[in-house]
Design an enzyme around this catalytic site. Sequence first.
Site, PDB file in Angstrom:
ATOM      1  N   LYS A 181       0.786  -1.229  -0.095  1.00 40.56           N
ATOM      2  CA  LYS A 181      -0.024  -0.172  -0.165  1.00 40.56           C
ATOM      3  C   LYS A 181       0.800   1.323  -0.073  1.00 40.56           C
ATOM      4  O   LYS A 181       1.657   1.334   0.830  1.00 40.56           O
ATOM      5  CB  LYS A 181      -0.875  -0.097   1.337  1.00 40.56           C
ATOM      6  CG  LYS A 181      -1.814   1.165   1.059  1.00 40.56           C
ATOM      7  CD  LYS A 181      -2.781   1.338   2.387  1.00 40.56           C
ATOM      8  CE  LYS A 181      -1.968   2.418   3.469  1.00 40.56           C
ATOM      9  NZ  LYS A 181      -1.694   3.793   2.749  1.00 40.56           N
ATOM     10  N   GLU A 255      10.244   1.144  10.221  1.00 43.65           N
ATOM     11  CA  GLU A 255      11.175   2.469  10.038  1.00 43.65           C
ATOM     12  C   GLU A 255      10.516   3.621  10.227  1.00 43.65           C
ATOM     13  O   GLU A 255       9.628   4.055   9.391  1.00 43.65           O
ATOM     14  CB  GLU A 255      11.721   2.711   8.452  1.00 43.65           C
ATOM     15  CG  GLU A 255      12.850   1.690   8.108  1.00 43.65           C
ATOM     16  CD  GLU A 255      13.321   2.038   6.646  1.00 43.65           C
ATOM     17  OE1 GLU A 255      12.444   1.855   5.547  1.00 43.65           O
ATOM     18  OE2 GLU A 255      14.199   2.744   6.372  1.00 43.65           O
ATOM     19  N   CYS A 289      13.647  11.268   7.212  1.00 44.30           N
ATOM     20  CA  CYS A 289      13.826  10.822   8.574  1.00 44.30           C
ATOM     21  C   CYS A 289      15.358  10.823   8.799  1.00 44.30           C
ATOM     22  O   CYS A 289      15.858  10.893  10.161  1.00 44.30           O
ATOM     23  CB  CYS A 289      13.285   9.430   8.729  1.00 44.30           C
ATOM     24  SG  CYS A 289      14.143   8.273   7.696  1.00 44.30           S
ATOM     25  N   GLU A 385      10.449  15.828  15.577  1.00 41.35           N
ATOM     26  CA  GLU A 385      10.883  15.824  14.227  1.00 41.35           C
ATOM     27  C   GLU A 385       9.820  16.964  13.581  1.00 41.35           C
ATOM     28  O   GLU A 385       8.739  16.983  13.688  1.00 41.35           O
ATOM     29  CB  GLU A 385      10.461  14.586  13.762  1.00 41.35           C
ATOM     30  CG  GLU A 385      10.806  14.376  12.324  1.00 41.35           C
ATOM     31  CD  GLU A 385      10.404  12.747  11.644  1.00 41.35           C
ATOM     32  OE1 GLU A 385       9.448  12.277  12.076  1.00 41.35           O
ATOM     33  OE2 GLU A 385      11.176  12.381  11.028  1.00 41.35           O
TER      34      GLU A 385
HETATM   35  P1  NAD Z   1       2.478   8.269   8.122  1.00 40.33           P
HETATM   36  O1  NAD Z   1       2.759   7.186   9.353  1.00 40.33           O
HETATM   37  O2  NAD Z   1       1.291   9.310   8.419  1.00 40.33           O
HETATM   38  O3  NAD Z   1       1.939   7.284   6.916  1.00 40.33           O
HETATM   39  C1  NAD Z   1       2.917   6.494   6.405  1.00 40.33           C
HETATM   40  C2  NAD Z   1       2.149   5.232   5.801  1.00 40.33           C
HETATM   41  O4  NAD Z   1       1.303   4.477   6.825  1.00 40.33           O
HETATM   42  C3  NAD Z   1       1.043   5.659   4.812  1.00 40.33           C
HETATM   43  O5  NAD Z   1       0.966   4.885   3.711  1.00 40.33           O
HETATM   44  C4  NAD Z   1      -0.247   5.637   5.762  1.00 40.33           C
HETATM   45  O6  NAD Z   1      -1.488   5.563   4.883  1.00 40.33           O
HETATM   46  C5  NAD Z   1      -0.031   4.583   6.702  1.00 40.33           C
HETATM   47  N1  NAD Z   1      -0.790   4.406   7.831  1.00 40.33           N
HETATM   48  C6  NAD Z   1      -1.166   5.593   8.575  1.00 40.33           C
HETATM   49  N2  NAD Z   1      -1.595   5.278   9.592  1.00 40.33           N
HETATM   50  C7  NAD Z   1      -1.975   3.854   9.515  1.00 40.33           C
HETATM   51  C8  NAD Z   1      -2.732   2.760  10.405  1.00 40.33           C
HETATM   52  N3  NAD Z   1      -3.318   3.229  11.614  1.00 40.33           N
HETATM   53  N4  NAD Z   1      -2.385   1.627   9.953  1.00 40.33           N
HETATM   54  C9  NAD Z   1      -1.769   1.132   8.891  1.00 40.33           C
HETATM   55  N5  NAD Z   1      -1.307   1.941   8.100  1.00 40.33           N
HETATM   56  C10 NAD Z   1      -1.240   3.414   8.498  1.00 40.33           C
HETATM   57  O7  NAD Z   1       3.769   8.754   7.703  1.00 40.33           O
HETATM   58  P2  NAD Z   1       3.762   9.956   6.699  1.00 40.33           P
HETATM   59  O8  NAD Z   1       3.289  11.096   6.977  1.00 40.33           O
HETATM   60  O9  NAD Z   1       3.658   9.201   5.359  1.00 40.33           O
HETATM   61  O10 NAD Z   1       5.530   9.929   6.467  1.00 40.33           O
HETATM   62  C11 NAD Z   1       6.296  10.706   7.482  1.00 40.33           C
HETATM   63  C12 NAD Z   1       6.793  10.110   8.421  1.00 40.33           C
HETATM   64  O11 NAD Z   1       7.303   8.865   8.044  1.00 40.33           O
HETATM   65  C13 NAD Z   1       7.791  10.821   9.218  1.00 40.33           C
HETATM   66  O12 NAD Z   1       7.335  10.733  10.822  1.00 40.33           O
HETATM   67  C14 NAD Z   1       9.231  10.147   8.872  1.00 40.33           C
HETATM   68  O13 NAD Z   1      10.215  10.422   9.900  1.00 40.33           O
HETATM   69  C15 NAD Z   1       8.657   8.727   8.856  1.00 40.33           C
HETATM   70  N6  NAD Z   1       9.576   8.237   7.756  1.00 40.33           N
HETATM   71  C16 NAD Z   1      10.669   7.562   8.435  1.00 40.33           C
HETATM   72  C17 NAD Z   1      11.588   6.757   7.361  1.00 40.33           C
HETATM   73  C18 NAD Z   1      12.730   5.871   7.735  1.00 40.33           C
HETATM   74  O14 NAD Z   1      13.435   5.564   6.934  1.00 40.33           O
HETATM   75  N7  NAD Z   1      12.931   5.855   9.117  1.00 40.33           N
HETATM   76  C19 NAD Z   1      11.490   7.189   6.034  1.00 40.33           C
HETATM   77  C20 NAD Z   1      10.615   8.012   5.695  1.00 40.33           C
HETATM   78  C21 NAD Z   1       9.595   8.464   6.346  1.00 40.33           C
END
Ligand code: NAD
Length: 401
Positions: A181, A255, A289, A385
Amino acid sequence: MIQGARPMKIETNLLIGNSFEAGQDAAEQVFNPRTGEVIIDVPEASTAQVDRAVAAARKAFDSWSRTTPGERAAALLRIADRVEAEADGFAALEALNCGKPINAARGDEIPAIVDCYRFFAGAVRTQHGMVAGEYLEGFTSMIRRDPIGVVASIAPWNYPLMMMAWKLAPAIAGGNTVVFKPSEQTPFTALKMAKILAEELPEGVVNVITGRGHSVGNYLINHPQVDMISITGDVATGKKVLDAAARSVKRTHLELGGKAPVLVFDDADVDLVASTMRAASFWNAGQDCTAACRIIAGPKIYERLVDALIKQVKTIKVGPTSDKATEMGPLISAAQRTRVDGFVQRASKKAEVVLGGKSIAGKGHFYRPTIIAGPAQSSEIVQDEVFGPVVSVQRAKSAEQ
Ligand code: NAD
């Protein structure tokens, strides 16, 4: 077709088994961050479609898990070649959907994505064994690696196609099958990739579904037929995944967020630090991140470093994603820009905004590269962050501190 842009084909269908079909639930508007305009609506998968995607992955697991590493490596190499052949199309879509400068998307990200598929094609054929031996008289013990099963892979919006590669390549190399997804904000390259995957892999090995986190994502991570969840996203989302995994004893791969510190000692080469930070802190508009966003400088170098940073960061070329000279594009969404600005405005009450500190007027979600000098260690800007083009610089009293 997108107004004011070259015609670009945008796929909106899900891949379930070997069928491409429209999502049957609520439509999500997908925006162009450069203009703030809607590009297209993408319907999300219904729960019945998620069930069918998981069932297709389950069915495919029986035979895919029995293929040899050589067969799986060959498939990964073919996928890598296909991405490479369509590099321009993928880069243009990623630039459109995420606001990435075209040079970064085409020149940096696509080659790394292609390399990821090739890397795992090689890695799966060259794995080291773990120690085997006679630990009990009359028995020979060994550990072998077996595929886990169906992996639910969920990606964020900051590196959509790269995250897809990082998740798919190791999972399918290891003989697992996947329901993937993408973020609801950035589904285009994953849906384009689905076409390639359907042609290069047996039916059901990878399924691609769209949808929001709290609906489709939540249903998927709680699915009884899913064996492992791999997610990249917010810490809060990671906690929900751990919770779901604990209830049904699924494996996880998380991650999550970051707040990378940079320690600059008094004897550092100040210009080298500043030019390195220019890239390390502001790449992908700081929506990273691993963004080096929290600089802690020694007492003697602090003032010179702040000046050098201002000089360097001022030269970052913020502009339209299609312009090859652009180094920094817009933030992903209006909400993200409001969030970033909130951090900056709150920080400005107790620290000095020495560069940037506000949105760029006009269309799109652009924000000025921002440097905040002198915040306290306990302040929000140092602790939390931001995920935007904002760095803080603190003065340490001594190297020991
Ligand atoms: P997010 O957690 O809102 O969403 C990430 C994904 O998870 C999306 O596909 C979203 O639809 C899904 N999601 C959200 N809630 C969910 C739930 N309850 N159950 C299942 N899936 C769910 O994050 P974002 O806003 O898309 O990305 C930003 C965040 O991601 C930042 O905090 C960043 O640090 C982190 N990030 C980390 C890395 C890493 O490698 N560690 C890389 C990129 C982003």
